[in-house]
Design an enzyme around this catalytic site. Sequence first.
Site, PDB file in Angstrom:
ATOM      1  N   ASN A  49     -18.869  27.537  25.576  1.00 23.95           N
ATOM      2  CA  ASN A  49     -20.202  27.169  25.108  1.00 23.95           C
ATOM      3  C   ASN A  49     -21.101  28.390  25.279  1.00 23.95           C
ATOM      4  O   ASN A  49     -21.493  28.718  26.389  1.00 23.95           O
ATOM      5  CB  ASN A  49     -20.711  25.978  25.938  1.00 23.95           C
ATOM      6  CG  ASN A  49     -22.152  25.619  25.614  1.00 23.95           C
ATOM      7  OD1 ASN A  49     -22.714  26.091  24.616  1.00 23.95           O
ATOM      8  ND2 ASN A  49     -22.754  24.792  26.451  1.00 23.95           N
ATOM      9  N   LYS A  88     -24.064  28.803  24.340  1.00 27.28           N
ATOM     10  CA  LYS A  88     -25.474  28.429  24.533  1.00 27.28           C
ATOM     11  C   LYS A  88     -26.396  29.305  23.656  1.00 27.28           C
ATOM     12  O   LYS A  88     -25.987  29.718  22.577  1.00 27.28           O
ATOM     13  CB  LYS A  88     -25.850  28.520  26.017  1.00 27.28           C
ATOM     14  CG  LYS A  88     -24.871  27.766  26.917  1.00 27.28           C
ATOM     15  CD  LYS A  88     -25.385  27.588  28.305  1.00 27.28           C
ATOM     16  CE  LYS A  88     -24.321  26.932  29.145  1.00 27.28           C
ATOM     17  NZ  LYS A  88     -24.799  26.547  30.461  1.00 27.28           N
ATOM     18  N   HIS A 101     -24.883  17.545  26.139  1.00 24.99           N
ATOM     19  CA  HIS A 101     -24.857  18.555  27.204  1.00 24.99           C
ATOM     20  C   HIS A 101     -26.054  18.324  28.131  1.00 24.99           C
ATOM     21  O   HIS A 101     -27.136  17.946  27.679  1.00 24.99           O
ATOM     22  CB  HIS A 101     -24.903  19.960  26.594  1.00 24.99           C
ATOM     23  CG  HIS A 101     -24.630  21.030  27.603  1.00 24.99           C
ATOM     24  ND1 HIS A 101     -25.592  21.468  28.480  1.00 24.99           N
ATOM     25  CD2 HIS A 101     -23.501  21.710  27.905  1.00 24.99           C
ATOM     26  CE1 HIS A 101     -25.061  22.394  29.277  1.00 24.99           C
ATOM     27  NE2 HIS A 101     -23.793  22.554  28.947  1.00 24.99           N
ATOM     28  N   GLU A 112     -28.101  20.263  29.434  1.00 25.79           N
ATOM     29  CA  GLU A 112     -29.312  21.016  29.086  1.00 25.79           C
ATOM     30  C   GLU A 112     -30.081  20.308  27.967  1.00 25.79           C
ATOM     31  O   GLU A 112     -31.311  20.370  27.913  1.00 25.79           O
ATOM     32  CB  GLU A 112     -28.946  22.465  28.716  1.00 25.79           C
ATOM     33  CG  GLU A 112     -28.575  23.261  29.968  1.00 25.79           C
ATOM     34  CD  GLU A 112     -27.581  24.389  29.750  1.00 25.79           C
ATOM     35  OE1 GLU A 112     -27.358  24.800  28.601  1.00 25.79           O
ATOM     36  OE2 GLU A 112     -27.014  24.853  30.764  1.00 25.79           O
ATOM     37  N   GLU A 171     -19.370  17.434  33.615  1.00 22.24           N
ATOM     38  CA  GLU A 171     -20.075  18.639  34.044  1.00 22.24           C
ATOM     39  C   GLU A 171     -21.165  18.259  35.043  1.00 22.24           C
ATOM     40  O   GLU A 171     -22.280  17.880  34.641  1.00 22.24           O
ATOM     41  CB  GLU A 171     -20.736  19.313  32.838  1.00 22.24           C
ATOM     42  CG  GLU A 171     -19.763  19.727  31.762  1.00 22.24           C
ATOM     43  CD  GLU A 171     -20.332  20.848  30.922  1.00 22.24           C
ATOM     44  OE1 GLU A 171     -19.783  21.944  30.974  1.00 22.24           O
ATOM     45  OE2 GLU A 171     -21.350  20.628  30.248  1.00 22.24           O
ATOM     46  N   GLY A 215     -24.024  26.769  35.679  1.00 20.69           N
ATOM     47  CA  GLY A 215     -24.772  28.027  35.720  1.00 20.69           C
ATOM     48  C   GLY A 215     -25.282  28.395  37.102  1.00 20.69           C
ATOM     49  O   GLY A 215     -26.098  29.302  37.253  1.00 20.69           O
ATOM     50  N   SER A 274     -19.459  26.312  36.224  1.00 19.19           N
ATOM     51  CA  SER A 274     -19.088  27.549  36.918  1.00 19.19           C
ATOM     52  C   SER A 274     -17.573  27.759  37.015  1.00 19.19           C
ATOM     53  O   SER A 274     -17.072  28.226  38.044  1.00 19.19           O
ATOM     54  CB  SER A 274     -19.752  27.610  38.305  1.00 19.19           C
ATOM     55  OG  SER A 274     -21.160  27.571  38.174  1.00 19.19           O
TER      56      SER A 274
HETATM   57  C1  PEP Z   1     -21.824  24.579  30.509  1.00 23.14           C
HETATM   58  O1  PEP Z   1     -23.004  24.790  30.289  1.00 23.14           O
HETATM   59  O2  PEP Z   1     -21.203  23.809  29.775  1.00 23.14           O
HETATM   60  C2  PEP Z   1     -21.221  25.254  31.650  1.00 23.14           C
HETATM   61  C3  PEP Z   1     -20.168  24.723  32.161  1.00 23.14           C
HETATM   62  O3  PEP Z   1     -21.846  26.396  32.103  1.00 23.14           O
HETATM   63  P1  PEP Z   1     -21.326  27.382  33.283  1.00 23.14           P
HETATM   64  O4  PEP Z   1     -19.848  27.577  33.063  1.00 23.14           O
HETATM   65  O5  PEP Z   1     -22.108  28.622  33.102  1.00 23.14           O
HETATM   66  O6  PEP Z   1     -21.603  26.684  34.573  1.00 23.14           O
END
Ligand code: PEP
Length: 251
Positions: free
Chosen positions: A9, A11, A96, A98, A166, A172, A212
């Site tokens: 992703n 973003k 998601h 976000e 998630e 992040g 992460s």
């Molecule tokens: C995401 O936003 O889907 C995600 C998993 O981000 P990160 O790997 O940066 O934590």
Amino acid sequence: MRRKIVVGNWKMNNTIAESEALATELLAVLGENFSGCDVGIAPTYVALEATGRIVEGSDIQLVAQNCHYENDGAFTGEVSARMLLAAGCSAVIIGHSERRQYFGETNVTVNLRVKKALSEGLNVILCVGETLAERESGVTDAVISSQVREGLAGISDISSIVVAYEPVWAIGTGKTASSAQAEEVHLHIRTLIAELYGDKPAGVLRIQYGGSVKPSNAAELFSMPNIDGGLIGGASLNATDFAAIVKAASA
Ligand code: PEP
């Protein structure tokens, strides 16, 4: 045996030219290493078509980061599922955290988007996850259950759906859920899907972990019985790191 799936992703990162360069580098770094799992990348809307041209003919699938639940109309700033399909996408990420956190997405709007994407023939990655406050107050299972139930309300066939667990506190932040913490929630999701749809659909549903994921922790996470790959944010912006994660999923 479920085939693992790893999706990057991207973003709100990368111009069109930068997206093309990253996809080109990714193809070079991945080489033949990824035949053991499904792989996708999700650039921004404006970069979809150009990036799609780079990965066309390869095994990398083009994925969008969201879609609207109407076909066309007065919805400034939105993009519809049929437009994504025409741009070459085979899948879309919906719900998601976000989107939920910053753009007012609710389980109801997530459900509308999931239904529209499926009806247009797109595969869907449905994201669910609890916040740190929810985890600390012991309501993780309840939050995940309502996100899954309400996100899938009215959907009888889940064969084109992947669920991404998630935890919001791990996205992040550099904090990864331990493989045991992630596995516990993945098992909870699969058990709930079995209640809602029966054992067979639950057995084949792929549940990705996101939060992460890095080359250093991917193999352990992916070794858990109910973790079927990853949705990767930060590490997907580096071709070498993303390729290492794909390799871990292909092992
Ligand atoms: C995401 O936003 O889907 C995600 C998993 O981000 P990160 O790997 O940066 O934590």
